[in-house]
Write an enzyme that holds these catalytic residues in place. Structure first.
Site, PDB file in Angstrom:
ATOM      1  N   ARG A 154      -2.918   7.878 -13.052  1.00 29.74           N
ATOM      2  CA  ARG A 154      -4.062   8.409 -13.810  1.00 29.74           C
ATOM      3  C   ARG A 154      -5.357   8.115 -13.069  1.00 29.74           C
ATOM      4  O   ARG A 154      -5.598   7.003 -12.629  1.00 29.74           O
ATOM      5  CB  ARG A 154      -4.112   7.769 -15.205  1.00 29.74           C
ATOM      6  CG  ARG A 154      -5.305   8.224 -16.067  1.00 29.74           C
ATOM      7  CD  ARG A 154      -6.473   7.246 -15.982  1.00 29.74           C
ATOM      8  NE  ARG A 154      -7.545   7.591 -16.920  1.00 29.74           N
ATOM      9  CZ  ARG A 154      -8.733   7.008 -16.954  1.00 29.74           C
ATOM     10  NH1 ARG A 154      -9.020   6.049 -16.094  1.00 29.74           N
ATOM     11  NH2 ARG A 154      -9.653   7.356 -17.812  1.00 29.74           N
ATOM     12  N   VAL A 155      -6.180   9.136 -12.900  1.00 29.12           N
ATOM     13  CA  VAL A 155      -7.492   8.952 -12.291  1.00 29.12           C
ATOM     14  C   VAL A 155      -8.536   9.373 -13.324  1.00 29.12           C
ATOM     15  O   VAL A 155      -8.431  10.454 -13.908  1.00 29.12           O
ATOM     16  CB  VAL A 155      -7.642   9.804 -11.004  1.00 29.12           C
ATOM     17  CG1 VAL A 155      -9.048   9.665 -10.432  1.00 29.12           C
ATOM     18  CG2 VAL A 155      -6.598   9.375  -9.978  1.00 29.12           C
ATOM     19  N   GLY A 156      -9.508   8.521 -13.564  1.00 29.22           N
ATOM     20  CA  GLY A 156     -10.551   8.823 -14.552  1.00 29.22           C
ATOM     21  C   GLY A 156     -11.793   9.398 -13.907  1.00 29.22           C
ATOM     22  O   GLY A 156     -11.745   9.978 -12.823  1.00 29.22           O
ATOM     23  N   THR A 201     -15.951  -1.161 -16.639  1.00 31.07           N
ATOM     24  CA  THR A 201     -16.234  -0.519 -15.346  1.00 31.07           C
ATOM     25  C   THR A 201     -17.561  -1.075 -14.820  1.00 31.07           C
ATOM     26  O   THR A 201     -18.412  -1.436 -15.612  1.00 31.07           O
ATOM     27  CB  THR A 201     -16.385   1.003 -15.583  1.00 31.07           C
ATOM     28  OG1 THR A 201     -15.124   1.526 -15.951  1.00 31.07           O
ATOM     29  CG2 THR A 201     -16.900   1.732 -14.360  1.00 31.07           C
ATOM     30  N   THR A 236     -20.199   4.788 -17.346  1.00 29.11           N
ATOM     31  CA  THR A 236     -19.107   3.939 -17.823  1.00 29.11           C
ATOM     32  C   THR A 236     -18.730   4.414 -19.230  1.00 29.11           C
ATOM     33  O   THR A 236     -19.572   4.968 -19.933  1.00 29.11           O
ATOM     34  CB  THR A 236     -19.520   2.448 -17.857  1.00 29.11           C
ATOM     35  OG1 THR A 236     -18.529   1.701 -18.590  1.00 29.11           O
ATOM     36  CG2 THR A 236     -20.863   2.226 -18.524  1.00 29.11           C
ATOM     37  N   GLY A 237     -17.482   4.197 -19.615  1.00 32.76           N
ATOM     38  CA  GLY A 237     -17.071   4.620 -20.951  1.00 32.76           C
ATOM     39  C   GLY A 237     -15.740   5.326 -20.917  1.00 32.76           C
ATOM     40  O   GLY A 237     -14.913   5.059 -20.033  1.00 32.76           O
ATOM     41  N   HIS A 238     -15.512   6.237 -21.836  1.00 35.08           N
ATOM     42  CA  HIS A 238     -14.228   6.935 -21.906  1.00 35.08           C
ATOM     43  C   HIS A 238     -14.175   8.010 -20.829  1.00 35.08           C
ATOM     44  O   HIS A 238     -14.845   9.034 -20.903  1.00 35.08           O
ATOM     45  CB  HIS A 238     -14.032   7.552 -23.298  1.00 35.08           C
ATOM     46  CG  HIS A 238     -12.699   8.194 -23.438  1.00 35.08           C
ATOM     47  ND1 HIS A 238     -12.534   9.554 -23.584  1.00 35.08           N
ATOM     48  CD2 HIS A 238     -11.440   7.663 -23.392  1.00 35.08           C
ATOM     49  CE1 HIS A 238     -11.236   9.834 -23.634  1.00 35.08           C
ATOM     50  NE2 HIS A 238     -10.557   8.711 -23.523  1.00 35.08           N
ATOM     51  N   GLY A 239     -13.360   7.744 -19.805  1.00 30.90           N
ATOM     52  CA  GLY A 239     -13.347   8.573 -18.597  1.00 30.90           C
ATOM     53  C   GLY A 239     -13.114  10.050 -18.821  1.00 30.90           C
ATOM     54  O   GLY A 239     -13.803  10.898 -18.262  1.00 30.90           O
TER      55      GLY A 239
END
Length: 316
Positions: A194-196, A166, A217-220
């Site tokens: 899917r929306v993060g 990201t 940034t990272g695991h949404g």
């Protein structure tokens, strides 16, 4: 106020052969954003310019280079926010446009809304005269390969999520206004629609002149659970420095929900931080005409902006 810009190219695992490209990409983005600020431009213009530069760079999971969903298509999310009046615009699950960050800015400036999604965002882009490009134009060989690998019966898509990429930027301009921008292609082989965290205000980014700005940034899903961007600003409002606020929030996300990620932060005094709990995060910042950049924890290179621009021109 001396202008400052900080950018990231995503937290996760950056494969050796991609390190140089990621470093060069964040440096280029930071220099572009800083050049806007140096000419008296606004923080919002600077973060948009920096993120647009990374959306156009196939090394990153945003714009061209975005990962593919389960059907093998690109669906992108982006957000931009102005700390002066808390105005924000975002788009989610958008396809067939080169620069979602530009569309997010138009949502902020040309509508009464803050987030447009999928078909509605597509219609709005058309109305705004944003050129539609074939979806294939955004797909790189690498994204397609990864998508195919993840379709194999014994594959573990989680393994591939570690290389997230990201992109984001935060800045403070000479007037003391802050802004943030974040853009992503999301998770590889994600469900359609899917929306993060990126498009969600307070998760993917937040900017408020009273405290500062951050992009994550990272695991949404983990970032959304702890509303990471807003959490960092809350810590700064309690008196923490950008670095301590970032580390405290990342640590909370790790211990509370087991999530890893990275953040860039600037506070209202122009102090900045780039912190991450993953193995790596490509980042760059420019302050006082000096460029700082790195990928690994503890790694920091410093060059003068003039020297960096000269290297850019030579294509190094």
């Amino acid at each position: 106020m001396k202008p400052v810009i900080v950018v990231h190219g995503g937290a996760g695992r950056i494969f050796k052969e991609r390190e140089e490209g990621c470093r060069a990409g964040v440096v280029r983005a930071a220099l572009r954003g800083y050049s806007v600020l140096k000419q008296g431009g606004s923080a919002i213009d600077a973060v948009e310019e920096a993120v647009r530069s990374m959306e156009d760079d196939p090394h990153f999971n945003a714009g061209c280079g975005s990962v593919l969903n389960e059907k093998g298509e690109v669906e992108m999310d982006a957000i931009i926010m102005d700390g002066k009046n808390l105005d924000s615009g975002a788009v989610s699950a958008v396809k067939c446009i080169a620069n979602p960050i530009k569309l997010a800015r138009l949502v902020m400036e040309k509508t009464k809304h803050m987030l447009l999604t999928d078909h509605g965002a597509h219609l709005f882009a058309k109305a705004m005269g944003i050129p539609e490009i074939p979806g294939e134009k955004l797909i790189t060989e690498r994204s397609r390969e990864r998508w195919k690998k993840n379709l194999e019966p014994d594959s573990n898509p989680e393994e591939f999520q570690k290389d997230l990429g990201t992109v984001g930027a935060v800045a403070i301009d000479s007037e003391g206004n802050v802004a943030c921008a974040t853009s992503t292609g999301g998770l590889s082989n994600k469900l359609i629609g899917r929306v993060g965290d990126t498009a969600c205000i307070g998760s993917g980014g937040y900017a408020d002149n009273h405290s500062g700005a951050t992009s994550t940034t990272g695991h949404g899903e983990s970032i959304m659970k702890v509303v990471l961007a807003r959490l960092i600003l809350y810590h700064m409002e309690q008196g923490m420095s950008p670095e301590v606020a970032a580390d405290t929030a990342l640590d909370y996300m790790k211990t509370r929900v087991g999530g890893l990620g990275g953040v860039i932060v600037v506070n209202k005094a122009g102090e900045w931080a780039a912190r991450f709990s993953t193995k790596q995060m490509s980042w760059a910042t420019v302050k006082d005409d000096n460029l700082h950049y790195g990928i690994y924890a503890g790694e920091k290179h410093i060059k003068s902006v003039d020297e960096a621009l000269a290297s850019e021109r030579e294509g190094l």
